[in-house]
Design a protein around this motif. Structure first.
Motif, PDB file in Angstrom:
ATOM      1  N   THR A  51      35.703 -23.659  72.276  1.00 34.85           N
ATOM      2  CA  THR A  51      36.592 -22.586  72.704  1.00 34.85           C
ATOM      3  C   THR A  51      36.181 -22.144  74.110  1.00 34.85           C
ATOM      4  O   THR A  51      35.145 -22.562  74.611  1.00 34.85           O
ATOM      5  CB  THR A  51      36.525 -21.415  71.699  1.00 34.85           C
ATOM      6  N   THR A  83      41.016 -14.314  74.681  1.00 37.17           N
ATOM      7  CA  THR A  83      41.384 -14.122  73.278  1.00 37.17           C
ATOM      8  C   THR A  83      42.888 -13.959  73.156  1.00 37.17           C
ATOM      9  O   THR A  83      43.591 -13.713  74.139  1.00 37.17           O
ATOM     10  CB  THR A  83      40.699 -12.872  72.677  1.00 37.17           C
ATOM     11  N   GLY A  84      43.338 -14.084  71.941  1.00 34.95           N
ATOM     12  CA  GLY A  84      44.747 -13.842  71.641  1.00 34.95           C
ATOM     13  C   GLY A  84      45.547 -15.122  71.504  1.00 34.95           C
ATOM     14  O   GLY A  84      45.164 -16.170  72.015  1.00 34.95           O
ATOM     15  N   ARG A  85      46.647 -15.007  70.817  1.00 36.54           N
ATOM     16  CA  ARG A  85      47.529 -16.151  70.616  1.00 36.54           C
ATOM     17  C   ARG A  85      48.352 -16.402  71.869  1.00 36.54           C
ATOM     18  O   ARG A  85      48.649 -15.481  72.634  1.00 36.54           O
ATOM     19  CB  ARG A  85      48.426 -15.884  69.423  1.00 36.54           C
ATOM     20  N   ALA A 122      46.387 -21.857  69.473  1.00 38.97           N
ATOM     21  CA  ALA A 122      46.780 -20.759  68.592  1.00 38.97           C
ATOM     22  C   ALA A 122      47.960 -20.064  69.258  1.00 38.97           C
ATOM     23  O   ALA A 122      47.790 -19.292  70.196  1.00 38.97           O
ATOM     24  CB  ALA A 122      45.623 -19.793  68.384  1.00 38.97           C
ATOM     25  N   SER A 161      45.563 -19.823  63.809  1.00 42.35           N
ATOM     26  CA  SER A 161      44.468 -19.059  64.412  1.00 42.35           C
ATOM     27  C   SER A 161      43.323 -20.002  64.728  1.00 42.35           C
ATOM     28  O   SER A 161      43.258 -21.124  64.221  1.00 42.35           O
ATOM     29  CB  SER A 161      43.989 -17.941  63.480  1.00 42.35           C
ATOM     30  N   ASN A 190      39.480 -15.621  67.446  1.00 42.14           N
ATOM     31  CA  ASN A 190      40.769 -15.299  68.033  1.00 42.14           C
ATOM     32  C   ASN A 190      40.952 -15.987  69.391  1.00 42.14           C
ATOM     33  O   ASN A 190      41.633 -15.486  70.269  1.00 42.14           O
ATOM     34  CB  ASN A 190      40.984 -13.785  68.153  1.00 42.14           C
TER      35      ASN A 190
END
Length: 145
Positions: free
Chosen positions: A27, A37-39, A85, A123, A127
């Motif tokens: 990641t 972070t976040g979709r 994600a 996911s 995140n």
């Protein structure tokens, strides 16, 4: 020297078998800290995720390179998997994966382009918006022209 990625669980960052190095999913972390972070949002320009994809790709390539002997190099990428994600309406998976391919091509040359899958998921760990996994091909410097 580039810092090695810090595993976030009970696994190794990369494992070598012969002339292949398989990396774990990476990641966009720096020294163990998730930097993005976040979709992935379908309304945002795909370029807004480029830095996250490149950092995750850099972590995967760094993990592979740390297993090389001094006379070896990553000569190519056999396979690249890009996990994204994303919100269900997002459809530009290949465009995000292109950032990973371009990074590898810039680092390795044309052999940095290998087989690839871009996969949308619900996911990712912590995140994270993206996760990169690759299989690298190892070659010896002594066989370079």
């Amino acid at each position: 020297m580039t810092r090695p990625p810090v595993p976030q669980g009970n696994y190794v960052a990369a494992k070598r078998h012969g002339d292949l190095v398989h990396t774990s999913g990476m990641t966009p972390r720096d020294n163990g800290v998730l930097m993005f972070t976040g979709r992935v949002n379908p309304g945002a320009p795909v370029e807004s995720y480029q830095a996250a994809v490149e950092l995750a790709t850099k972590n995967a390539l760094t993990s592979a390179r740390l297993l090389l002997a001094p006379h070896e190099r990553v000569a190519g990428v056999l396979s690249l998997t890009v996990y994204i994600a994303a919100e269900s309406e997002f459809t530009a998976h290949a465009r995000l994966a292109d950032f990973a391919s371009a990074y590898l091509q810039g680092e390795i040359g044309d052999e940095g382009i290998g087989c690839r899958a871009a996969i949308g998921v619900a996911s990712l760990p912590g995140n994270a918006p993206v996760e990169i996994q690759l299989i690298a091909i190892v070659a010896s410097h002594q066989f370079l022209p």
